[in-house]
Design a protein around this motif. Structure first.
Motif, PDB file in Angstrom:
ATOM      1  N   ARG A 102     -38.744  42.790  30.003  1.00 21.44           N
ATOM      2  CA  ARG A 102     -37.692  42.890  28.990  1.00 21.44           C
ATOM      3  C   ARG A 102     -36.939  44.211  29.088  1.00 21.44           C
ATOM      4  N   TYR A 103     -37.585  45.224  29.694  1.00 21.56           N
ATOM      5  CA  TYR A 103     -36.941  46.526  29.848  1.00 21.56           C
ATOM      6  C   TYR A 103     -36.332  46.723  31.233  1.00 21.56           C
ATOM      7  N   LEU A 104     -36.839  45.987  32.232  1.00 23.21           N
ATOM      8  CA  LEU A 104     -36.419  46.244  33.606  1.00 23.21           C
ATOM      9  C   LEU A 104     -35.635  45.093  34.241  1.00 23.21           C
ATOM     10  N   VAL A 105     -35.479  43.986  33.519  1.00 19.40           N
ATOM     11  CA  VAL A 105     -34.735  42.851  34.065  1.00 19.40           C
ATOM     12  C   VAL A 105     -33.535  42.505  33.196  1.00 19.40           C
ATOM     13  N   GLU A 106     -33.745  42.279  31.913  1.00 18.59           N
ATOM     14  CA  GLU A 106     -32.663  41.815  31.041  1.00 18.59           C
ATOM     15  C   GLU A 106     -31.539  42.826  30.844  1.00 18.59           C
ATOM     16  N   PRO A 107     -31.815  44.115  30.652  1.00 17.01           N
ATOM     17  CA  PRO A 107     -30.713  45.057  30.390  1.00 17.01           C
ATOM     18  C   PRO A 107     -29.774  45.204  31.582  1.00 17.01           C
ATOM     19  N   ALA A 108     -28.494  45.277  31.299  1.00 19.22           N
ATOM     20  CA  ALA A 108     -27.510  45.490  32.365  1.00 19.22           C
ATOM     21  C   ALA A 108     -27.728  46.828  33.054  1.00 19.22           C
ATOM     22  N   ALA A 109     -28.252  47.809  32.297  1.00 22.64           N
ATOM     23  CA  ALA A 109     -28.461  49.145  32.862  1.00 22.64           C
ATOM     24  C   ALA A 109     -29.449  49.126  34.023  1.00 22.64           C
ATOM     25  N   MET A 110     -30.396  48.212  33.977  1.00 20.05           N
ATOM     26  CA  MET A 110     -31.374  48.100  35.069  1.00 20.05           C
ATOM     27  C   MET A 110     -30.795  47.143  36.107  1.00 20.05           C
ATOM     28  N   TRP A 111     -30.060  47.677  37.079  1.00 19.30           N
ATOM     29  CA  TRP A 111     -29.224  46.824  37.932  1.00 19.30           C
ATOM     30  C   TRP A 111     -29.780  46.603  39.330  1.00 19.30           C
ATOM     31  N   TRP A 112     -30.853  47.280  39.730  1.00 16.05           N
ATOM     32  CA  TRP A 112     -31.539  47.056  41.009  1.00 16.05           C
ATOM     33  C   TRP A 112     -30.535  46.976  42.171  1.00 16.05           C
ATOM     34  N   PRO A 113     -30.041  48.112  42.646  1.00 15.25           N
ATOM     35  CA  PRO A 113     -28.948  48.133  43.635  1.00 15.25           C
ATOM     36  C   PRO A 113     -29.179  47.287  44.876  1.00 15.25           C
ATOM     37  N   TRP A 127     -31.745  58.818  31.545  1.00 17.24           N
ATOM     38  CA  TRP A 127     -32.037  58.872  30.120  1.00 17.24           C
ATOM     39  C   TRP A 127     -31.109  57.936  29.345  1.00 17.24           C
ATOM     40  N   HIS A 128     -29.812  58.006  29.642  1.00 12.76           N
ATOM     41  CA  HIS A 128     -28.864  57.144  28.928  1.00 12.76           C
ATOM     42  C   HIS A 128     -29.084  55.669  29.276  1.00 12.76           C
ATOM     43  N   LEU A 129     -29.327  55.407  30.571  1.00 14.25           N
ATOM     44  CA  LEU A 129     -29.593  54.032  30.983  1.00 14.25           C
ATOM     45  C   LEU A 129     -30.866  53.500  30.340  1.00 14.25           C
ATOM     46  N   SER A 130     -31.882  54.353  30.282  1.00 16.24           N
ATOM     47  CA  SER A 130     -33.158  53.946  29.697  1.00 16.24           C
ATOM     48  C   SER A 130     -32.998  53.663  28.208  1.00 16.24           C
ATOM     49  N   MET A 131     -32.285  54.554  27.505  1.00 15.93           N
ATOM     50  CA  MET A 131     -32.066  54.326  26.081  1.00 15.93           C
ATOM     51  C   MET A 131     -31.266  53.046  25.855  1.00 15.93           C
ATOM     52  N   ASP A 187     -30.237  48.253  23.437  1.00 17.01           N
ATOM     53  CA  ASP A 187     -29.249  47.177  23.476  1.00 17.01           C
ATOM     54  C   ASP A 187     -29.481  46.345  24.721  1.00 17.01           C
ATOM     55  N   ARG A 188     -30.091  45.190  24.533  1.00 17.84           N
ATOM     56  CA  ARG A 188     -30.447  44.381  25.692  1.00 17.84           C
ATOM     57  C   ARG A 188     -29.711  43.038  25.686  1.00 17.84           C
ATOM     58  N   SER A 189     -28.596  42.923  24.992  1.00 18.02           N
ATOM     59  CA  SER A 189     -27.977  41.613  24.840  1.00 18.02           C
ATOM     60  C   SER A 189     -26.498  41.566  25.210  1.00 18.02           C
ATOM     61  N   VAL A 190     -25.901  42.681  25.591  1.00 23.71           N
ATOM     62  CA  VAL A 190     -24.453  42.696  25.799  1.00 23.71           C
ATOM     63  C   VAL A 190     -24.044  42.189  27.180  1.00 23.71           C
ATOM     64  N   ASP A 191     -24.959  42.127  28.109  1.00 22.99           N
ATOM     65  CA  ASP A 191     -24.612  41.776  29.480  1.00 22.99           C
ATOM     66  C   ASP A 191     -24.284  40.291  29.596  1.00 22.99           C
ATOM     67  N   VAL A 192     -23.191  39.965  30.284  1.00 22.40           N
ATOM     68  CA  VAL A 192     -22.782  38.578  30.456  1.00 22.40           C
ATOM     69  C   VAL A 192     -23.842  37.767  31.189  1.00 22.40           C
ATOM     70  N   HIS A 193     -24.556  38.388  32.136  1.00 17.71           N
ATOM     71  CA  HIS A 193     -25.577  37.666  32.896  1.00 17.71           C
ATOM     72  C   HIS A 193     -26.770  37.316  32.014  1.00 17.71           C
ATOM     73  N   THR A 194     -27.120  38.219  31.096  1.00 19.69           N
ATOM     74  CA  THR A 194     -28.201  37.925  30.164  1.00 19.69           C
ATOM     75  C   THR A 194     -27.795  36.796  29.224  1.00 19.69           C
ATOM     76  N   LYS A 195     -26.527  36.787  28.788  1.00 22.08           N
ATOM     77  CA  LYS A 195     -26.046  35.706  27.929  1.00 22.08           C
ATOM     78  C   LYS A 195     -26.158  34.358  28.637  1.00 22.08           C
ATOM     79  N   LEU A 196     -25.753  34.322  29.906  1.00 24.38           N
ATOM     80  CA  LEU A 196     -25.826  33.070  30.662  1.00 24.38           C
ATOM     81  C   LEU A 196     -27.272  32.618  30.863  1.00 24.38           C
ATOM     82  N   MET A 197     -28.177  33.575  31.082  1.00 24.28           N
ATOM     83  CA  MET A 197     -29.573  33.229  31.340  1.00 24.28           C
ATOM     84  C   MET A 197     -30.296  32.743  30.088  1.00 24.28           C
ATOM     85  N   ARG A 198     -29.789  33.054  28.908  1.00 22.47           N
ATOM     86  CA  ARG A 198     -30.451  32.626  27.674  1.00 22.47           C
ATOM     87  C   ARG A 198     -30.289  31.131  27.408  1.00 22.47           C
ATOM     88  N   LYS A 199     -29.514  30.456  28.243  1.00 23.26           N
ATOM     89  CA  LYS A 199     -29.400  29.003  28.136  1.00 23.26           C
ATOM     90  C   LYS A 199     -30.654  28.307  28.658  1.00 23.26           C
TER      91      LYS A 199
END
Length: 748
Positions: free
Chosen positions: A186-197, A400-404, A409-421
């Motif tokens: 939930r901290y390393l996949v869903e947030p847009a900040a965790m983008w895994w280059p 620090w900012h990405l982690s916070m 806020d783990r719901s603003v990313d469009v990809h997370t919105k699509l995956m919640r279907k």
């Protein structure tokens, strides 16, 4: 790029500077884009939930890819030039197979009218099937680290380890990572900040492969180009793989000075510093550092500088100044030595209980390392602290900012919105896997403690280390593409707490270090599925099944090879041109002796000869600080920020077992493709670069197995001067006065 024996990384740079996207259509609504620019430019913001995923084609090609890559990677693991067949090879190779199945399989529905109704051919081969097949292939790519335990105990220590016990260690260490992944997803996949280059490379390749493509006039499609490269690579490898081994390492300096120890120390690509050496063999180029075609130039340049500093400055100075009695031993070797320059007989200091016999050790004498081997541990110490300080200084505020952002806020990313279907994977599934795996691990270590030596508290302590470090290292990996390794720290800790027990040390290392690494791998795959809109439960299923299958195939292949290849890994008995020298397992075994059997206190501590090596910890911490200060003093000099001290210091982290020829060939090839061709022929690079890399891997792998099955099993070999692998027999000779070693001149 792979670094520090198991881990690697890079700096935060613009993705488009290195891996340009292909054929992207920007969305009109900026609010529906990822806040991370690189992701917004690369990952599509659309989804088709009706697209079939768990198809007959996916199962057949996925399982086949997993089994084949697991077998090939373990098969090549024991070779002098081990080849890592990556998932990209399967990713490209299965595309024409999937399309062929879509064109030929029957579309008739089976079990019609029941809940089991399905069709072997539900329509065109689609991108989601392709992603799941690649996830299966990922399970078979790389290596199963716990196999090192099996090799160390059975081959090097020649002690008992039952097949069932080996299976328990392999399966538990591979699956344990699911538990940590479940806790932190939930901290390393869903947030847009965790983008895994690094996932953006895969996304870009998937899109390129599935775009409609016309054959350019006078050119080839990507699939045609792949098949052409595969065929050429397959045919060519018969030369370095069987007929003309010398082109693996063309050490021409040794040919000019056949009787000079100094010249051969300088010129040997396998046992020396490798000045002027080159290998015309893809396995030499890609064995340890991965494909140079997939590494950005700034990373290759940092590796090149680090290699030159360590190999051509630090090591020669240490050797010729005779630090730690360096001249008594070879300048470059992963073996362990007595004070007289002969190989250390480990069996002399092990008692009947497979523990250190302290009295025998004091009588037999202290353990000694070659110059470079001692330096490489110092480099490992420095790279660890350099990574931490570099990330804090250059990326501390960002992280620090990405982690916070990840936590708040783990719901603003469009990809997370699509995956919640889609239905999510219940937390309970991960918890059951975690609890069950820990319980099985404790059972294995307690019930078979005579073979594994690690008590129950050691398993729990290793799990605690993995639990504590998975989130911070996961944040670093997900935002900077760097993943500091825990291998040295885990060895160090258990070596002080529980010395004299080599198997306990390596089991603790695998449970603590690899379970965390596996967790990061699973999380990265989850993020890839997140980007490609794969239903989470389908992704979870592919990961679990692929992990179990790959564990079985890896162990089965390793066990079969240990039972069928005479004297495998025993370089004292094997012929000089034998490919079965097991360089990776040799280093792992040596580490078990240093950290586990003898213990760090008697090597690098107050009772050891190499106590001063510990100062590398401090040096590694200072180096990034100096670069940061220069960067602050000259902020307009953008090239200063590209000096990545963790990469630079840890450049030679794969040496040994990697040798000079692996690095010189890798750097030269990387310069040609990642700098020259990328800069001056960018269109060709964008279209063919990754396909070329995958084709070279695949062709070499198939010919390597064919040579072994047709010729190796029958011990059919050639006998001529071209079979002399390196041609530098004197490179491993000592130069200290009075030291006599067979086959070497004596200095007086």
């Amino acid at each position: 790029m792979k670094g520090s024996r198991e881990d690697g990384g890079g700096d935060i740079i613009s993705y488009q500077d290195v891996y340009p996207a292909n054929g992207l259509v920007p969305t009109e609504d900026e609010n529906e884009q990822s806040p991370v620019e690189q992701v917004a430019l690369t990952v599509p913001t659309t989804d088709d939930p009706s697209m079939p995923t768990l198809t007959f084609r996916m199962w057949v090609l996925g399982v086949l890819s997993c089994v084949l890559l697991s077998f090939l990677n373990q098969f090549f693991w024991y070779r002098t030039e081990p080849l890592s067949v990556t998932a990209i090879s399967a990713q490209i190779a299965v595309l024409p197979l999937g399309r062929l199945m879509a064109a030929t399989l029957s579309k008739r529905k089976l079990f019609a009218g029941s809940k089991w109704e399905f069709s072997m051919n539900p329509g065109p081969f689609n991108i989601k099937e392709h992603v799941l097949i690649t996830i299966f292939a990922n399970s078979g790519a790389g290596s199963v680290y716990a196999i090192h335990i099996v090799s160390a105990v059975k081959i090097f220590y020649k002690k008992r380890l039952d097949l069932f016990v080996a299976f328990l260690i392999v399966i538990t260490t591979q699956v344990l990572g699911f538990g940590w992944a479940g806790i932190f997803r939930r901290y390393l996949v869903e947030p847009a900040a965790m983008w895994w280059p690094s996932n953006l490379v895969q996304v870009s390749l998937f899109r390129a492969l599935h775009e409609k493509e016309k054959r350019p006039k006078g050119g080839l499609t990507r699939n045609q180009f792949f098949l052409l490269v595969l065929t050429c690579s397959f045919a060519y490898y018969i030369l370095p793989g069987y007929m003309f081994l010398m082109i693996t390492s063309l050490s021409w300096v040794c040919w000019i000075f056949p009787k000079s120890v100094l010249a051969q120390q300088l010129g040997s690509g396998m046992q020396g510093l490798g000045i002027g050496v080159i290998g015309i063999d893809w396995s030499t180029i890609s064995s340890y550092l991965g494909s140079p075609l997939a590494s950005p130039w700034f990373a290759i340049a940092n590796v090149a500088v680090g290699f030159v500093l360590v190999m051509y400055v630090i090591t020669p100075l240490a050797y010729w100044m005779n630090l730690f009695d360096a001249k008594t031993f070879p300048i470059f070797s992963s073996h362990l030595f007595t004070s007289s320059g002969h190989q250390y007989n480990i069996s002399e200091i092990i008692d009947s209980n497979f523990h250190l016999d302290l009295a025998a050790y004091q009588k037999y004498g202290t353990l000694n390392l070659s110059t470079f081997f001692a330096m490489t541990y110092g480099v490992g110490f420095a790279a660890l602290t350099a990574t931490i300080v570099h990330v804090l200084l250059f990326h501390g505020k960002e992280i620090w900012h990405l982690s916070m952002s990840a936590f708040t806020d783990r719901s603003v990313d469009v990809h997370t919105k699509l995956m919640r279907k889609y239905k999510q994977v219940p937390e309970l599934w991960f918890q059951l896997i975690l609890i069950g795996t820990i319980a099985l691990s404790i059972f294995a270590c307690e019930y078979y403690i005579d073979q594994l030596q690690l008590p129950w508290w050691g398993v729990l302590f290793a799990c605690l280390i993995a639990l504590v470090f998975t989130l911070p290292i996961g944040i670093i990996a997900a935002t900077t593409n760097q993943a500091p390794g825990l291998n040295i720290i885990t060895e160090y800790i258990i070596g002080y707490i529980y010395p004299g027990r080599p198997v306990a040390n390596i089991c603790f290392k695998v449970y603590g270090y690899i379970s965390m690494t596996q967790a990061l791998t699973f999380l990265q795959d989850f993020k890839l599925g997140h980007y490609m809109k794969i239903p989470p439960r389908n992704m979870f299923m592919a990961q679990v099944v692929g992990t179990v299958i790959s564990s079985i195939v890896y162990l089965g292949t390793a066990w079969w090879m240990m039972e069928t290849i005479p004297n495998i890994c025993d370089t004292n008995v094997l012929p000089s041109n034998s490919p079965w020298t097991c360089p990776m397992d040799r280093v792992f075994f040596d580490a078990s002796v240093i950290w586990g059997l003898i213990g760090p206190r008697r090597i690098f501590g107050d009772l050891g000869k190499y106590e001063s090596i510990s100062w590398f910890f401090l040096g590694g911490a200072i180096a990034p600080l100096l670069v940061w200060l220069v960067h602050k003093a000259y902020p307009d000099k953008k090239w200063i920020r590209l000096i990545n001290m963790p990469i630079l210091i840890g450049a030679t982290g794969m040496m040994p077992p990697a040798t000079a020829v692996n690095y010189t060939s890798w750097i030269l090839t990387g310069f040609i493709f990642s700098f020259v061709i990328y800069r001056y022929k960018k269109d060709w690079w964008q279209r063919h670069n990754y396909v070329l890399s995958a084709g070279l891997d695949a062709g070499l792998a198939f010919m390597g197995v064919l040579l072994y099955v047709c010729l190796g099993l029958e011990n059919i070999s050639l006998n001529w001067w071209g079979e002399n692998l390196d041609g530098c027999p004197l490179a491993s000779c000592p130069t200290a006065k009075g030291i006599v070693v067979e086959g070497c001149p004596a200095f007086s």
